[in-house]
Design a protein around this motif. Sequence first.
Motif, PDB file in Angstrom:
ATOM      1  N   GLY A  46       0.995  -1.258   0.134  1.00  0.00           N
ATOM      2  CA  GLY A  46      -0.091   0.029  -0.078  1.00  0.00           C
ATOM      3  C   GLY A  46       1.014   1.265   0.064  1.00  0.00           C
ATOM      4  O   GLY A  46       1.857   1.350   0.522  1.00  0.00           O
ATOM      5  N   ASP A  54       0.770   5.129   1.235  1.00  0.00           N
ATOM      6  CA  ASP A  54       0.072   6.300   1.737  1.00  0.00           C
ATOM      7  C   ASP A  54       0.427   7.471   1.327  1.00  0.00           C
ATOM      8  O   ASP A  54       1.332   8.263   1.369  1.00  0.00           O
ATOM      9  CB  ASP A  54       0.463   6.189   3.266  1.00  0.00           C
ATOM     10  N   PHE A 107      -5.345   5.750   5.993  1.00  0.00           N
ATOM     11  CA  PHE A 107      -4.581   4.369   5.355  1.00  0.00           C
ATOM     12  C   PHE A 107      -4.566   3.117   6.128  1.00  0.00           C
ATOM     13  O   PHE A 107      -4.806   2.167   5.528  1.00  0.00           O
ATOM     14  CB  PHE A 107      -3.062   5.172   5.034  1.00  0.00           C
ATOM     15  N   GLU A 108      -4.368   3.211   7.439  1.00  0.00           N
ATOM     16  CA  GLU A 108      -4.260   1.987   8.205  1.00  0.00           C
ATOM     17  C   GLU A 108      -5.396   1.197   8.143  1.00  0.00           C
ATOM     18  O   GLU A 108      -5.615   0.017   7.974  1.00  0.00           O
ATOM     19  CB  GLU A 108      -3.695   2.418   9.558  1.00  0.00           C
ATOM     20  N   MET A 165      -5.853  -0.515   4.861  1.00  0.00           N
ATOM     21  CA  MET A 165      -4.894  -1.882   4.860  1.00  0.00           C
ATOM     22  C   MET A 165      -5.424  -2.962   5.566  1.00  0.00           C
ATOM     23  O   MET A 165      -5.232  -4.213   5.163  1.00  0.00           O
ATOM     24  CB  MET A 165      -3.256  -1.275   5.317  1.00  0.00           C
ATOM     25  N   THR A 173       3.244  -7.483   4.762  1.00  0.00           N
ATOM     26  CA  THR A 173       2.697  -6.237   4.335  1.00  0.00           C
ATOM     27  C   THR A 173       3.845  -5.199   3.945  1.00  0.00           C
ATOM     28  O   THR A 173       4.843  -5.049   4.883  1.00  0.00           O
ATOM     29  CB  THR A 173       1.672  -5.571   5.236  1.00  0.00           C
ATOM     30  N   GLU A 233       4.437  -1.033   3.245  1.00  0.00           N
ATOM     31  CA  GLU A 233       3.875   0.182   3.048  1.00  0.00           C
ATOM     32  C   GLU A 233       4.881   1.389   2.797  1.00  0.00           C
ATOM     33  O   GLU A 233       5.969   1.078   3.216  1.00  0.00           O
ATOM     34  CB  GLU A 233       3.213   0.522   4.381  1.00  0.00           C
ATOM     35  N   SER A 239       4.960   5.924   2.164  1.00  0.00           N
ATOM     36  CA  SER A 239       4.600   7.147   1.948  1.00  0.00           C
ATOM     37  C   SER A 239       5.158   7.955   1.131  1.00  0.00           C
ATOM     38  O   SER A 239       6.399   8.259   1.079  1.00  0.00           O
ATOM     39  CB  SER A 239       4.676   7.789   3.468  1.00  0.00           C
ATOM     40  N   ASN A 269      -3.213  -2.061  -2.588  1.00  0.00           N
ATOM     41  CA  ASN A 269      -4.307  -1.335  -1.862  1.00  0.00           C
ATOM     42  C   ASN A 269      -4.939  -0.310  -2.676  1.00  0.00           C
ATOM     43  O   ASN A 269      -6.125   0.147  -2.520  1.00  0.00           O
ATOM     44  CB  ASN A 269      -3.743  -0.664  -0.715  1.00  0.00           C
TER      45      ASN A 269
END
Length: 406
Positions: free
Chosen positions: A15, A17, A25-26, A29, A46, A48, A50, A83
């Motif tokens: 994902g 962000d 965002f959280e 996910m 996972t 992630e 930004s 995501n």
Amino acid sequence: MHSTQIEREKALLVGVDLFQSEYDFESTMDELSALAKTCQLDVEGTFEQSKNQFDQKYYVGKGKLQDIQDFVQAQNIEVLVANDELTTAQSKNLNATLGIKVIDRTQLILEIFAMRAQSKEGQLQVEYAQLDYLLPRLAGHGKSLSRLGGGIGTRGPGETKLEMDRRHIRTRMNEIKRKLQKVTAHRERYRQQRINQNVFQVSLIGYTNAGKSSWFNQLTDAETYEKDQLFATLDPKTRKLKINEGFELIISDTVGFIQKLPTTLIEAFKSTLEEAKQADLLLHVVDTSHSEYKIQYDTVNQIINELEMSHIPQVVLFNKRDLRDSKATIPVIGKPSIYVSAYITEDIESVKSILFEQIKTLFTYYEEVLQSDEADRLYDLKQNTLVDSLTFDESNQTYIVKGYRK
């Protein structure tokens, strides 16, 4: 001995962000993980990142892509799940770089919709949404498309067959559209009939898995499929509901909402949502046992605004109080609301009472005097209006009816 257990694919969630994103965002996910598990995927990890914007070529930056590549090889990952809805280029490049299936949030939701659709209409709508998603993404996507495209509930025929069938897909989409138009016209005739008969309509709305089907069943004694899972109900269902010892209204159950609900799916399930758009009152069910229920509440209202339904009055059911601390309080939201559970008997009557009170505010007050032999007229008033009080005047042998009508 052969195992009959379904072989689950190992998946990695990815994902991005965005700094200016309108979504939490959280929680998106967490939802992606729940969606993946619903699709029988084993989530192994996972990743992630930004960023200001998605990388146009790979969705994630090159540094993060290298980390993902190392993890995929070390853990023998078979599926990457993004995501967000990927562009054709992003999907193609990730597929070429990683050498595994690459699917996005939209594909995942489509897959669940395919698993859940029960009615012929629901299945047609899912198939149309799948084909609509696939058509612009056919070229060079072998592995990334292998989960979808071969009809409802199948994993798909792969790239070569899809390329050959491009023309057939368009033909099939036109065929589905014609069939859906017939169903929509049929439903519209019923809806128009209800409008002509001045029937009051209530629609259950809410986040997926909030408990709409449980309330639909409790209020109408229906047997709608209800389970603790995402998108358990897809097909529109409508039943009669009696409140106030006779007043009949129509109540409809609708598909659950979710953050980042793809526009393709809103379009595909337009007929389900059309029931809600025609409603006189929305019954918004909120799962208060969920840690992010406030975000879910806001998400549903955001989609209601997008669907131009914000003018329809709302009653909010803060649901699943049986799963919460008895001292828990519900937020002040400026709308009529009640703290309930579909499995507590007195709460069912409480919901009918709040419906009565809210419908009163939307109706016009009336008084009518009936002769003692006008039983048919009295029955008609009880069925089609909200009778608030009924007194018998012995001196005149008449009934004095006070109530509210549409």
